[in-house]
Design a protein around this motif. Structure first.
Motif, PDB file in Angstrom:
ATOM      1  N   ARG A  21       0.853  -1.189   0.000  1.00  0.00           N
ATOM      2  CA  ARG A  21       0.000   0.000   0.000  1.00  0.00           C
ATOM      3  C   ARG A  21       0.891   1.241   0.000  1.00  0.00           C
ATOM      4  N   VAL A  22       0.428   2.302  -0.687  1.00  0.00           N
ATOM      5  CA  VAL A  22       1.234   3.513  -0.805  1.00  0.00           C
ATOM      6  C   VAL A  22       0.379   4.753  -0.584  1.00  0.00           C
ATOM      7  N   ALA A  23       0.935   5.690   0.188  1.00  0.00           N
ATOM      8  CA  ALA A  23       0.378   7.037   0.326  1.00  0.00           C
ATOM      9  C   ALA A  23       1.502   8.003  -0.025  1.00  0.00           C
ATOM     10  N   VAL A  24       1.176   9.058  -0.766  1.00  0.00           N
ATOM     11  CA  VAL A  24       2.203  10.004  -1.205  1.00  0.00           C
ATOM     12  C   VAL A  24       1.799  11.423  -0.816  1.00  0.00           C
ATOM     13  N   SER A  25       2.800  12.247  -0.487  1.00  0.00           N
ATOM     14  CA  SER A  25       2.557  13.644  -0.122  1.00  0.00           C
ATOM     15  C   SER A  25       3.574  14.533  -0.817  1.00  0.00           C
ATOM     16  N   TYR A  26       3.093  15.619  -1.394  1.00  0.00           N
ATOM     17  CA  TYR A  26       3.985  16.634  -1.968  1.00  0.00           C
ATOM     18  C   TYR A  26       4.488  17.492  -0.819  1.00  0.00           C
ATOM     19  N   LEU A  27       5.801  17.697  -0.757  1.00  0.00           N
ATOM     20  CA  LEU A  27       6.399  18.478   0.332  1.00  0.00           C
ATOM     21  C   LEU A  27       6.796  19.867  -0.169  1.00  0.00           C
ATOM     22  N   VAL A  28       5.912  20.832   0.055  1.00  0.00           N
ATOM     23  CA  VAL A  28       6.143  22.211  -0.379  1.00  0.00           C
ATOM     24  C   VAL A  28       7.425  22.758   0.227  1.00  0.00           C
ATOM     25  N   GLU A  29       7.628  22.493   1.534  1.00  0.00           N
ATOM     26  CA  GLU A  29       8.770  23.061   2.250  1.00  0.00           C
ATOM     27  C   GLU A  29      10.122  22.531   1.772  1.00  0.00           C
ATOM     28  N   GLN A  30      10.134  21.375   1.107  1.00  0.00           N
ATOM     29  CA  GLN A  30      11.394  20.830   0.589  1.00  0.00           C
ATOM     30  C   GLN A  30      11.524  21.013  -0.924  1.00  0.00           C
ATOM     31  N   SER A  31      10.542  21.654  -1.514  1.00  0.00           N
ATOM     32  CA  SER A  31      10.562  21.884  -2.955  1.00  0.00           C
ATOM     33  C   SER A  31      10.996  23.315  -3.250  1.00  0.00           C
ATOM     34  N   ALA A  32      11.599  23.488  -4.427  1.00  0.00           N
ATOM     35  CA  ALA A  32      12.034  24.812  -4.877  1.00  0.00           C
ATOM     36  C   ALA A  32      11.761  24.907  -6.381  1.00  0.00           C
ATOM     37  N   PRO A  33      10.488  25.151  -6.745  1.00  0.00           N
ATOM     38  CA  PRO A  33      10.132  25.188  -8.169  1.00  0.00           C
ATOM     39  C   PRO A  33      10.984  26.160  -8.985  1.00  0.00           C
ATOM     40  N   GLU A  34      11.383  27.264  -8.384  1.00  0.00           N
ATOM     41  CA  GLU A  34      12.210  28.237  -9.108  1.00  0.00           C
ATOM     42  C   GLU A  34      13.590  27.663  -9.451  1.00  0.00           C
ATOM     43  N   GLN A  35      13.975  26.583  -8.762  1.00  0.00           N
ATOM     44  CA  GLN A  35      15.240  25.892  -9.036  1.00  0.00           C
ATOM     45  C   GLN A  35      14.992  24.535  -9.720  1.00  0.00           C
ATOM     46  N   GLN A  36      13.781  24.342 -10.227  1.00  0.00           N
ATOM     47  CA  GLN A  36      13.399  23.096 -10.899  1.00  0.00           C
ATOM     48  C   GLN A  36      13.566  21.882  -9.977  1.00  0.00           C
ATOM     49  N   ARG A  37      13.075  22.020  -8.733  1.00  0.00           N
ATOM     50  CA  ARG A  37      13.173  20.916  -7.772  1.00  0.00           C
ATOM     51  C   ARG A  37      11.829  20.764  -7.055  1.00  0.00           C
ATOM     52  N   TRP A  38      11.257  19.576  -7.186  1.00  0.00           N
ATOM     53  CA  TRP A  38      10.020  19.228  -6.505  1.00  0.00           C
ATOM     54  C   TRP A  38      10.290  17.956  -5.704  1.00  0.00           C
ATOM     55  N   PHE A  39       9.676  17.847  -4.523  1.00  0.00           N
ATOM     56  CA  PHE A  39       9.989  16.716  -3.643  1.00  0.00           C
ATOM     57  C   PHE A  39       8.713  16.129  -3.036  1.00  0.00           C
ATOM     58  N   TRP A  40       8.647  14.799  -3.028  1.00  0.00           N
ATOM     59  CA  TRP A  40       7.517  14.071  -2.454  1.00  0.00           C
ATOM     60  C   TRP A  40       8.022  13.079  -1.419  1.00  0.00           C
ATOM     61  N   SER A  41       7.203  12.826  -0.412  1.00  0.00           N
ATOM     62  CA  SER A  41       7.473  11.705   0.491  1.00  0.00           C
ATOM     63  C   SER A  41       6.419  10.648   0.198  1.00  0.00           C
ATOM     64  N   TYR A  42       6.793   9.402   0.418  1.00  0.00           N
ATOM     65  CA  TYR A  42       5.831   8.327   0.246  1.00  0.00           C
ATOM     66  C   TYR A  42       5.943   7.365   1.419  1.00  0.00           C
ATOM     67  N   HIS A  43       4.792   6.914   1.857  1.00  0.00           N
ATOM     68  CA  HIS A  43       4.663   5.988   2.993  1.00  0.00           C
ATOM     69  C   HIS A  43       4.227   4.647   2.403  1.00  0.00           C
ATOM     70  N   ILE A  44       5.047   3.639   2.656  1.00  0.00           N
ATOM     71  CA  ILE A  44       4.768   2.296   2.139  1.00  0.00           C
ATOM     72  C   ILE A  44       4.421   1.367   3.299  1.00  0.00           C
ATOM     73  N   ARG A  45       3.423   0.537   3.082  1.00  0.00           N
ATOM     74  CA  ARG A  45       3.099  -0.545   4.027  1.00  0.00           C
ATOM     75  C   ARG A  45       3.121  -1.857   3.241  1.00  0.00           C
ATOM     76  N   VAL A  46       3.959  -2.794   3.714  1.00  0.00           N
ATOM     77  CA  VAL A  46       4.033  -4.127   3.115  1.00  0.00           C
ATOM     78  C   VAL A  46       3.380  -5.089   4.096  1.00  0.00           C
ATOM     79  N   GLU A  47       2.294  -5.731   3.668  1.00  0.00           N
ATOM     80  CA  GLU A  47       1.531  -6.631   4.534  1.00  0.00           C
ATOM     81  C   GLU A  47       1.760  -8.080   4.122  1.00  0.00           C
ATOM     82  N   ASN A  48       1.974  -8.917   5.111  1.00  0.00           N
ATOM     83  CA  ASN A  48       2.121 -10.360   4.860  1.00  0.00           C
ATOM     84  C   ASN A  48       0.836 -11.046   5.302  1.00  0.00           C
TER      85      ASN A  48
END
Length: 131
Positions: A21-48
């Motif tokens: 399972r995956v959830a993703v979030s765009y991180l505004v505070e770690q992105s710098a569009p004026e420098q052509q840099r965008w950053f996302w975090s993703y949370h993964i859950r692996v279930e057995n």
């Protein structure tokens, strides 16, 4: 419970007894569009959901940026670990992905092995990276 998981983790794929399972979030505070840099975090859950413990040995990511360029990332384990996931349990981790475009996508698979030595290639569902 299933509805709650679908809200928390909108992308999911099941391969045999393994659900990713995956959830993703765009991180505004770690992105710098004026420098052509965008950053996302993703949370993964692996279930057995199987009857035997499994160990996550490796990952293979296919990252596609907004221009259609494909970047492949392979490596051992995840976030420096090669976790053993017991039957009925799950393993969660959070990581991140920078791109030089404001959108893209990620997908891939995990290589796992059960305690019988059988290899499992569990699909990581495709998820969109949008700013």
């Amino acid at each position: 419970m299933a509805d709650t998981l679908a809200l928390l983790f909108p992308a999911e794929a099941t391969t045999g007894a393994i659900t990713v399972r995956v959830a993703v979030s765009y991180l505004v505070e770690q992105s710098a569009p004026e420098q052509q840099r965008w950053f996302w975090s993703y949370h993964i859950r692996v279930e057995n959901n199987g009857e035997n413990p499994v160990q996550l040995l490796a990952r293979h990511w296919k990252i596609i940026d907004g221009h259609g360029n494909v970047h492949e990332v392979r490596g051992q384990g995840v976030v420096g670990e090669m976790p053993v996931i017991k039957p009925g349990e799950s393993y969660d981790y959070v990581s991140g992905c920078p791109l030089d475009t404001p959108s893209g996508s990620m997908s891939g698979f995990y290589q796992l092995v059960d305690d019988q030595g059988d290899a499992i290639e569990a699909v990581i569902p495709k998820f969109e990276l949008t700013s």
